[in-house]
Structure formats: C-alpha cells, structure tokens
Design a protein around this motif. Structure first.
Motif, PDB file in Angstrom:
ATOM      1  N   GLY A 186       0.771  -1.235   0.000  1.00  0.00           N
ATOM      2  CA  GLY A 186       0.000   0.000   0.000  1.00  0.00           C
ATOM      3  C   GLY A 186       0.799   1.280   0.000  1.00  0.00           C
ATOM      4  N   LEU A 187       2.109   1.212  -0.229  1.00  0.00           N
ATOM      5  CA  LEU A 187       2.930   2.416  -0.236  1.00  0.00           C
ATOM      6  C   LEU A 187       2.706   3.165  -1.545  1.00  0.00           C
ATOM      7  N   SER A 188       2.114   4.342  -1.471  1.00  0.00           N
ATOM      8  CA  SER A 188       1.663   5.039  -2.673  1.00  0.00           C
ATOM      9  C   SER A 188       2.807   5.456  -3.589  1.00  0.00           C
ATOM     10  N   ARG A 189       3.940   5.873  -3.015  1.00  0.00           N
ATOM     11  CA  ARG A 189       5.062   6.295  -3.866  1.00  0.00           C
ATOM     12  C   ARG A 189       5.628   5.114  -4.648  1.00  0.00           C
ATOM     13  N   GLU A 244     -15.441  14.970  -4.158  1.00  0.00           N
ATOM     14  CA  GLU A 244     -15.676  13.770  -3.350  1.00  0.00           C
ATOM     15  C   GLU A 244     -14.388  12.967  -3.169  1.00  0.00           C
ATOM     16  N   PHE A 245     -13.630  12.858  -4.233  1.00  0.00           N
ATOM     17  CA  PHE A 245     -12.379  12.084  -4.213  1.00  0.00           C
ATOM     18  C   PHE A 245     -11.354  12.758  -3.312  1.00  0.00           C
ATOM     19  N   GLY A 246     -11.319  14.089  -3.390  1.00  0.00           N
ATOM     20  CA  GLY A 246     -10.295  14.833  -2.649  1.00  0.00           C
ATOM     21  C   GLY A 246     -10.605  15.013  -1.181  1.00  0.00           C
ATOM     22  N   SER A 247     -11.790  14.611  -0.741  1.00  0.00           N
ATOM     23  CA  SER A 247     -12.143  14.737   0.680  1.00  0.00           C
ATOM     24  C   SER A 247     -11.450  13.712   1.540  1.00  0.00           C
ATOM     25  N   GLN A 248     -10.839  12.680   0.904  1.00  0.00           N
ATOM     26  CA  GLN A 248     -10.130  11.659   1.649  1.00  0.00           C
ATOM     27  C   GLN A 248      -8.736  12.151   2.023  1.00  0.00           C
ATOM     28  N   GLU A 249      -8.312  11.810   3.253  1.00  0.00           N
ATOM     29  CA  GLU A 249      -6.988  12.203   3.715  1.00  0.00           C
ATOM     30  C   GLU A 249      -5.922  11.334   3.058  1.00  0.00           C
ATOM     31  N   PRO A 250      -4.818  11.924   2.577  1.00  0.00           N
ATOM     32  CA  PRO A 250      -3.728  11.122   2.042  1.00  0.00           C
ATOM     33  C   PRO A 250      -3.204  10.149   3.090  1.00  0.00           C
ATOM     34  N   SER A 251      -2.794   8.949   2.656  1.00  0.00           N
ATOM     35  CA  SER A 251      -2.361   7.930   3.593  1.00  0.00           C
ATOM     36  C   SER A 251      -0.925   8.096   4.043  1.00  0.00           C
ATOM     37  N   GLU A 252      -0.146   8.872   3.311  1.00  0.00           N
ATOM     38  CA  GLU A 252       1.260   9.051   3.672  1.00  0.00           C
ATOM     39  C   GLU A 252       1.574  10.523   3.854  1.00  0.00           C
ATOM     40  N   GLU A 298      -5.717   7.094  -5.384  1.00  0.00           N
ATOM     41  CA  GLU A 298      -6.725   6.892  -4.353  1.00  0.00           C
ATOM     42  C   GLU A 298      -6.208   7.257  -2.970  1.00  0.00           C
ATOM     43  N   GLN A 299      -4.899   7.311  -2.835  1.00  0.00           N
ATOM     44  CA  GLN A 299      -4.299   7.722  -1.567  1.00  0.00           C
ATOM     45  C   GLN A 299      -3.866   9.186  -1.589  1.00  0.00           C
ATOM     46  N   GLY A 300      -4.257   9.893  -2.649  1.00  0.00           N
ATOM     47  CA  GLY A 300      -3.952  11.315  -2.730  1.00  0.00           C
ATOM     48  C   GLY A 300      -2.577  11.637  -3.253  1.00  0.00           C
ATOM     49  N   TYR A 301      -1.962  10.704  -3.996  1.00  0.00           N
ATOM     50  CA  TYR A 301      -0.615  10.926  -4.504  1.00  0.00           C
ATOM     51  C   TYR A 301      -0.668  11.786  -5.758  1.00  0.00           C
ATOM     52  N   THR A 302      -0.165  12.999  -5.683  1.00  0.00           N
ATOM     53  CA  THR A 302      -0.349  14.014  -6.715  1.00  0.00           C
ATOM     54  C   THR A 302       0.181  13.599  -8.076  1.00  0.00           C
ATOM     55  N   GLU A 303       1.411  13.072  -8.126  1.00  0.00           N
ATOM     56  CA  GLU A 303       1.997  12.683  -9.407  1.00  0.00           C
ATOM     57  C   GLU A 303       1.170  11.609 -10.095  1.00  0.00           C
ATOM     58  N   ALA A 304       0.617  10.703  -9.305  1.00  0.00           N
ATOM     59  CA  ALA A 304      -0.221   9.640  -9.871  1.00  0.00           C
ATOM     60  C   ALA A 304      -1.516  10.207 -10.413  1.00  0.00           C
ATOM     61  N   GLU A 305      -2.098  11.180  -9.720  1.00  0.00           N
ATOM     62  CA  GLU A 305      -3.305  11.840 -10.211  1.00  0.00           C
ATOM     63  C   GLU A 305      -3.040  12.473 -11.569  1.00  0.00           C
ATOM     64  N   PHE A 306      -1.898  13.142 -11.686  1.00  0.00           N
ATOM     65  CA  PHE A 306      -1.548  13.807 -12.943  1.00  0.00           C
ATOM     66  C   PHE A 306      -1.366  12.789 -14.069  1.00  0.00           C
ATOM     67  N   ASN A 307      -0.575  11.743 -13.825  1.00  0.00           N
ATOM     68  CA  ASN A 307      -0.303  10.762 -14.878  1.00  0.00           C
ATOM     69  C   ASN A 307      -1.559  10.011 -15.289  1.00  0.00           C
ATOM     70  N   LEU A 308      -2.402   9.680 -14.322  1.00  0.00           N
ATOM     71  CA  LEU A 308      -3.646   8.991 -14.652  1.00  0.00           C
ATOM     72  C   LEU A 308      -4.567   9.916 -15.446  1.00  0.00           C
TER      73      LEU A 308
END
Length: 355
Positions: A245-248, A347-355, A280-290
């Motif tokens: 589950g490590l987002s990076r 709705e998606f951004g209301s979740q707290e990042p896990s790391e 899904e864990q709020g990882y910015t770079e992943a949001e951009f690439n997806l």
C-alpha cells in the motif's frame, strides 16, 4: 488495540490547439524521513483476562493490569475511548518500571494524546524503556537523538541506539540506519556510506519493511557503488512495497509499467492500475499521470470528465502542469461535464492522504 507502535518531461502533441500534456516520468526519490514505531497493545492469548478482571487488578496496583487498562482506554476496546485515562494508567504502570507502559506513555506524550506534548518528557520515558532492552524504545530514542528532539542532537549516539534495536531484529531501526548512511543531512557526523545503506535496507526489506523496500528499489533503479543498476530488481522491490500500500512505490510501478522497464512489456493499462491505487491515496503525481491517460484514452477509456477531475485534484496540491491541463481541457467540455468532474474531484479529494 494498539500495536507496537529531475523529472523527465515528454511533450505529447494533441488535437486541441495549444494543449500540451507534460507527462511526468520522474521516479519518486528515496524516503528520507527517519521513522518512529507506534505504541503497542496487550497480547491476546489463551489466558486473556476479562475487562472486569483487568480493571480490578489495575485498581489494586498490578502493573500489568494498569498497562492493559491503559491499552483498553487508548483503543476503546470494551470501554469508552479516553486518551486521558489511558495516560493515567500507563503512568501508574510506567512508574512501577513496566517497560511496555513506559514506551506507550512516551508515545502518548510525544504525540500530545491525552496530555500536553512534551518532547523532553517523552524522551525520558523512551530512555527508561530502552534501558530495559525494549527494541522499539531503542529505535525511538535513536530517532529523537538524531533529530535533537527532547535532547541534544547527536547522530552518532542516535545511530548507536539504532544498532541496539537492529540487533534485536527491529526492521524500522534497520531502515533508519540505512537512511543515516544514505542521507546527506547526516553526513557531517556520519559519512555517507552506500554499502552500509544497501546492507541495512536489504535486511529490513527482507523482513518486510515497505519503506526499506522502496529505498532498496531506488538504489537498484539508480545504480551506484554498492549495487549495479538493475531495473528488474528495482521493480521487484517497488512491487513488494506497492503491494503493502505504499503510494510512492505504486506510482513508481506505474512508471515502470508504462515505460516497460524491469523486463516487462510496456502497458498503459497496467500503469493505470498502479496510478489509480496511488491516486486513491492522494498521490499528486499519480493523479496527474492517470489524468493524462484518461485524456489520451491510453490503457483506459478516453474520458475528459475523469481527466479533468484528476487534473483538478493534482492542481489543488500545487501541480502547475495539472492546472494548465485542466484549464485547457475545459475549453473542450460542456458546463455539465465540468460540473460533474468538479463534483468527482470534490468527493475524491475529501479523503486524507495515507502518507
């Protein structure tokens, strides 16, 4: 129950006038924050006592009962959760020399739970537990000593505490030793040593520490004196950390899949799966690439609403390219589509990042 506690940018030409997607392909650098261990809970065994028995023992001065009652209050197990009461009972047991209670009391004080945060007081109780051979306390004494929190900063002394903890098999302490030997912020007191960093990351990674697995993967991905560049082994360890589950690491798995590194075929669909997990864990770079993949329809169905929503999320975290892409993409969307995308990102951004 408590448990022991350079970016390479590729420009993609697209049909929309003046619209350029800056596909981030950089790897996430190694994790350099030295880590703590959380507080621990009571053991559940065949002789586990009932809450009434534990409370009776605690009230009669039994240190084990006091510790267990503190755990119950901290976790809300069979009793209303109450940090102040947890601190009270941990204190009673700690004052009797109960190492686990000393550790938990220190953890509560350090984090300001049920009591005013006080690094010096937390350090004092960690030391008391560490002097009894508690490996997690030894790790936390090492961490606070390296940081100069609650005591004078002394990296060499902190490292000696890490070594004591690592000698007992503590994977977090092993990882922290790897960080000390690899991070330049400690190099004035302890010279950087890739071989030692590689050694300790490897041992901790084999013991299942996700952060050590990520850092070991980075060493293989970059190559160096301690280990030759090896994308196959880098992917192996990114995968192991990502599966925990490590987002990076999930993001880096996406990069490897998209580029076809580590002996695998390039696959945008596989990359999208990993980017999604990290997003899904709020990882910015992943949001951009997806978001880029959804815009292009690569590995996922082409979907401007999803792309906008993801760019919007990344933009909220200060990602300038995502903000530019979102604003340009809006020129090709209807007002209803934009409203839908904004709702999704809200709705998606209301979740707290896990790391």
């Amino acid at each position: 129950m408590m448990v022991h506690a350079n970016r390479t940018v590729a420009i993609l030409s697209l049909p929309i006038a003046a619209f350029r997607l800056l596909q981030r392909a950089a790897m996430v650098w190694a994790i350099t924050a030295v880590s703590t261990t959380p507080a621990r809970g009571q053991d559940d065994g065949p002789e586990a006592r009932s809450p009434a028995e534990i409370k009776l023992l605690a009230e009669h001065g039994d240190a084990d009962g006091q510790f267990s009652l503190g755990v119950m209050y901290e976790s809300g197990l069979n009793i209303e959760q109450n940090d102040r009461m947890a601190v009270m009972w941990f204190t009673k047991a700690a004052e009797q020399g109960y190492a686990a209670a000393q550790y938990n009391l220190a953890f509560m004080i350090e984090n300001g739970r049920g009591v005013r945060r006080d690094d010096a007081e937390a350090y004092k109780w960690y030391v008391k537990a560490a002097e009894q051979g508690d490996s997690d306390a030894e790790n936390n004494v090492g961490r606070m000593t390296c940081e100069g929190r609650g005591t004078s900063k002394n990296v060499a002394l902190g490292a000696s505490w890490y070594l004591k903890s690592a000698a007992q098999g503590n994977a977090i302490a092993m990882r922290n030793l790897g960080i000390i030997y690899s991070d330049s912020i400690y190099s004035e007191e302890i010279p950087r040593n890739e071989e030692q960093a590689f050694k300790w990351y490897s041992i901790a990674a084999e013991k299942g520490d996700a952060y050590a697995q990520h850092n070991l993967a980075k060493m293989y991905e970059n190559g160096g004196e301690a280990c030759p560049k090896n994308d196959t082994l880098a992917l192996k360890w990114f995968m192991k950390a990502a599966e925990q589950g490590l987002s990076r690491s999930q993001f880096n798995c996406g990069i490897f899949c998209q580029r076809g590194l580590g002996g695998i075929r390039p696959s945008d669909s596989e990359a999208a799966k990993w980017y999604l997990k990290a997003a899904e864990q709020g990882y910015t770079e992943a949001e951009f690439n997806l978001g880029c993949l959804f815009y292009k329809g690569s590995g996922v169905p082409k979907n401007f609403v999803s792309a906008y929503a993801l760019f919007n999320l990344a933009a909220a975290d200060g990602h300038e390219s995502a903000r530019n892409n979102r604003d340009l993409l809006a020129n090709s969307m209807s007002a209803d589509q934009i409203a839908q995308a904004q709702q999704i990102s809200s709705e998606f951004g209301s979740q707290e990042p896990s790391e």
